[in-house]
Design a protein around this motif. Sequence first.
Motif, PDB file in Angstrom:
ATOM      1  N   PHE A 151       0.822  -1.216   0.000  1.00  0.00           N
ATOM      2  CA  PHE A 151       0.000   0.000   0.000  1.00  0.00           C
ATOM      3  C   PHE A 151       0.859   1.271   0.000  1.00  0.00           C
ATOM      4  O   PHE A 151       0.565   2.243  -0.708  1.00  0.00           O
ATOM      5  CB  PHE A 151      -0.897  -0.042   1.249  1.00  0.00           C
ATOM      6  N   TRP A 152       1.915   1.282   0.819  1.00  0.00           N
ATOM      7  CA  TRP A 152       2.750   2.484   0.934  1.00  0.00           C
ATOM      8  C   TRP A 152       4.196   2.048   1.170  1.00  0.00           C
ATOM      9  O   TRP A 152       4.452   1.151   1.994  1.00  0.00           O
ATOM     10  CB  TRP A 152       2.274   3.341   2.114  1.00  0.00           C
ATOM     11  N   VAL A 153       5.095   2.672   0.445  1.00  0.00           N
ATOM     12  CA  VAL A 153       6.520   2.342   0.556  1.00  0.00           C
ATOM     13  C   VAL A 153       7.289   3.644   0.577  1.00  0.00           C
ATOM     14  O   VAL A 153       7.149   4.455  -0.344  1.00  0.00           O
ATOM     15  CB  VAL A 153       6.975   1.524  -0.689  1.00  0.00           C
ATOM     16  N   GLY A 154       8.074   3.895   1.597  1.00  0.00           N
ATOM     17  CA  GLY A 154       8.782   5.176   1.607  1.00  0.00           C
ATOM     18  C   GLY A 154       9.968   5.217   2.549  1.00  0.00           C
ATOM     19  O   GLY A 154      10.188   4.320   3.369  1.00  0.00           O
ATOM     20  N   ILE A 155      10.701   6.304   2.381  1.00  0.00           N
ATOM     21  CA  ILE A 155      11.927   6.551   3.140  1.00  0.00           C
ATOM     22  C   ILE A 155      11.694   7.753   4.041  1.00  0.00           C
ATOM     23  O   ILE A 155      11.073   8.732   3.618  1.00  0.00           O
ATOM     24  CB  ILE A 155      13.058   6.917   2.143  1.00  0.00           C
ATOM     25  N   TYR A 156      12.149   7.672   5.274  1.00  0.00           N
ATOM     26  CA  TYR A 156      12.245   8.867   6.120  1.00  0.00           C
ATOM     27  C   TYR A 156      13.715   9.118   6.408  1.00  0.00           C
ATOM     28  O   TYR A 156      14.482   8.180   6.652  1.00  0.00           O
ATOM     29  CB  TYR A 156      11.486   8.660   7.441  1.00  0.00           C
ATOM     30  N   PHE A 178       8.819   8.487  -1.748  1.00  0.00           N
ATOM     31  CA  PHE A 178       7.854   7.444  -1.391  1.00  0.00           C
ATOM     32  C   PHE A 178       6.902   7.187  -2.544  1.00  0.00           C
ATOM     33  O   PHE A 178       6.839   7.967  -3.495  1.00  0.00           O
ATOM     34  CB  PHE A 178       7.073   7.817  -0.119  1.00  0.00           C
ATOM     35  N   GLN A 179       6.147   6.092  -2.438  1.00  0.00           N
ATOM     36  CA  GLN A 179       5.092   5.746  -3.392  1.00  0.00           C
ATOM     37  C   GLN A 179       3.859   5.392  -2.581  1.00  0.00           C
ATOM     38  O   GLN A 179       3.927   4.534  -1.690  1.00  0.00           O
ATOM     39  CB  GLN A 179       5.508   4.540  -4.233  1.00  0.00           C
ATOM     40  N   GLY A 180       2.754   6.035  -2.867  1.00  0.00           N
ATOM     41  CA  GLY A 180       1.522   5.771  -2.133  1.00  0.00           C
ATOM     42  C   GLY A 180       0.860   7.074  -1.754  1.00  0.00           C
ATOM     43  O   GLY A 180       1.291   8.144  -2.181  1.00  0.00           O
ATOM     44  N   PRO A 181      -0.185   6.994  -0.930  1.00  0.00           N
ATOM     45  CA  PRO A 181      -0.896   8.217  -0.531  1.00  0.00           C
ATOM     46  C   PRO A 181      -0.002   9.165   0.271  1.00  0.00           C
ATOM     47  O   PRO A 181       0.998   8.726   0.847  1.00  0.00           O
ATOM     48  CB  PRO A 181      -2.035   7.692   0.361  1.00  0.00           C
ATOM     49  N   ALA A 215      -6.025   2.878   6.437  1.00  0.00           N
ATOM     50  CA  ALA A 215      -6.027   1.637   5.654  1.00  0.00           C
ATOM     51  C   ALA A 215      -4.880   0.703   6.061  1.00  0.00           C
ATOM     52  O   ALA A 215      -4.944  -0.497   5.847  1.00  0.00           O
ATOM     53  CB  ALA A 215      -5.912   1.960   4.172  1.00  0.00           C
ATOM     54  N   THR A 216      -3.829   1.264   6.675  1.00  0.00           N
ATOM     55  CA  THR A 216      -2.672   0.438   7.047  1.00  0.00           C
ATOM     56  C   THR A 216      -3.019  -0.479   8.210  1.00  0.00           C
ATOM     57  O   THR A 216      -3.520  -0.025   9.236  1.00  0.00           O
ATOM     58  CB  THR A 216      -1.468   1.333   7.427  1.00  0.00           C
ATOM     59  N   LYS A 217      -2.743  -1.768   8.034  1.00  0.00           N
ATOM     60  CA  LYS A 217      -3.039  -2.753   9.091  1.00  0.00           C
ATOM     61  C   LYS A 217      -1.766  -3.387   9.661  1.00  0.00           C
ATOM     62  O   LYS A 217      -1.743  -3.815  10.811  1.00  0.00           O
ATOM     63  CB  LYS A 217      -3.932  -3.877   8.536  1.00  0.00           C
ATOM     64  N   SER A 218      -0.723  -3.524   8.829  1.00  0.00           N
ATOM     65  CA  SER A 218       0.538  -4.072   9.335  1.00  0.00           C
ATOM     66  C   SER A 218       1.682  -3.353   8.629  1.00  0.00           C
ATOM     67  O   SER A 218       1.482  -2.738   7.572  1.00  0.00           O
ATOM     68  CB  SER A 218       0.618  -5.582   9.107  1.00  0.00           C
ATOM     69  N   GLU A 219       2.868  -3.391   9.244  1.00  0.00           N
ATOM     70  CA  GLU A 219       3.996  -2.718   8.602  1.00  0.00           C
ATOM     71  C   GLU A 219       5.328  -3.288   9.024  1.00  0.00           C
ATOM     72  O   GLU A 219       5.429  -4.009  10.025  1.00  0.00           O
ATOM     73  CB  GLU A 219       3.938  -1.200   8.813  1.00  0.00           C
ATOM     74  N   ILE A 220       6.340  -2.969   8.222  1.00  0.00           N
ATOM     75  CA  ILE A 220       7.720  -3.321   8.566  1.00  0.00           C
ATOM     76  C   ILE A 220       8.562  -2.066   8.366  1.00  0.00           C
ATOM     77  O   ILE A 220       8.368  -1.335   7.386  1.00  0.00           O
ATOM     78  CB  ILE A 220       8.236  -4.509   7.703  1.00  0.00           C
ATOM     79  N   LEU A 235      13.372   2.752   6.242  1.00  0.00           N
ATOM     80  CA  LEU A 235      12.515   2.320   5.145  1.00  0.00           C
ATOM     81  C   LEU A 235      11.226   1.777   5.756  1.00  0.00           C
ATOM     82  O   LEU A 235      11.268   0.868   6.583  1.00  0.00           O
ATOM     83  CB  LEU A 235      13.220   1.210   4.347  1.00  0.00           C
ATOM     84  N   ASP A 236      10.092   2.366   5.382  1.00  0.00           N
ATOM     85  CA  ASP A 236       8.794   2.003   5.957  1.00  0.00           C
ATOM     86  C   ASP A 236       7.921   1.390   4.860  1.00  0.00           C
ATOM     87  O   ASP A 236       7.747   1.990   3.795  1.00  0.00           O
ATOM     88  CB  ASP A 236       8.137   3.282   6.515  1.00  0.00           C
ATOM     89  N   ILE A 237       7.402   0.198   5.106  1.00  0.00           N
ATOM     90  CA  ILE A 237       6.496  -0.448   4.146  1.00  0.00           C
ATOM     91  C   ILE A 237       5.208  -0.818   4.876  1.00  0.00           C
ATOM     92  O   ILE A 237       5.247  -1.464   5.925  1.00  0.00           O
ATOM     93  CB  ILE A 237       7.153  -1.685   3.506  1.00  0.00           C
ATOM     94  N   ASP A 238       4.082  -0.366   4.319  1.00  0.00           N
ATOM     95  CA  ASP A 238       2.783  -0.559   4.973  1.00  0.00           C
ATOM     96  C   ASP A 238       1.874  -1.413   4.095  1.00  0.00           C
ATOM     97  O   ASP A 238       1.837  -1.244   2.876  1.00  0.00           O
ATOM     98  CB  ASP A 238       2.088   0.802   5.178  1.00  0.00           C
ATOM     99  N   SER A 239       1.106  -2.285   4.759  1.00  0.00           N
ATOM    100  CA  SER A 239       0.171  -3.156   4.049  1.00  0.00           C
ATOM    101  C   SER A 239      -1.249  -2.946   4.579  1.00  0.00           C
ATOM    102  O   SER A 239      -1.434  -2.637   5.757  1.00  0.00           O
ATOM    103  CB  SER A 239       0.583  -4.614   4.260  1.00  0.00           C
TER     104      SER A 239
END
Length: 161
Positions: free
Chosen positions: A52-57, A69-72, A112-117, A132-136
């Motif tokens: 759903f969302w993939v990005g860098i902070y 990032f890619q996503g909302p 919408a995010t339910k789990s993440e790494i 690196l944050d990835i949300d599902s």
Amino acid sequence: MSESTFINPSLPTAEKYLLLEEQVKALVYGEEDLIANLSNIMAALKYGLNYFWVGIYKVTGDQLVLGPFQGPVACTRIAKGRGVCGACWEEKQTIIVSNVDEFPGHIACSSATKSEIVLPIKNKKGEVAFVLDIDSTKLNDFDTEDQKGLEKVVTIIESIL
Ligand code: SME
């Protein structure tokens, strides 16, 4: 450079990450601009793995600031220790959250995010320079195989910092 970074979702996880790793290496080959490289890596992750969302902070003073990032649209600044990203920075280790509602202090950029790494990206001095944050949108969508695969991508990013 290949135009498509699609990865067949029915492949075994380890194979998906091997393909992703090869794509990421090819994308950064011969390019030294960090923003350009991080931007393309985020697109390869988003369109290769379909999260759903993939990005860098980026660590900036005592805060994390949103990067490529890619996503909302997402929160632009996160304090050290806050949320999953801030905890990853503070603890200097990967954090897998199988249900964000059960993570104390989780920052909900999207309901919408339910789990993440979230994985730390370290500079040559061993300090966390980015996360690196990835949300599902699915619960429990990340396991140690994802962690292993994504840590390979992190190693590539660390090599181009
Ligand atoms: N959920 C993250 C914040 C970043 S957004 O999800 C993009 C956290 O708790 O750190």
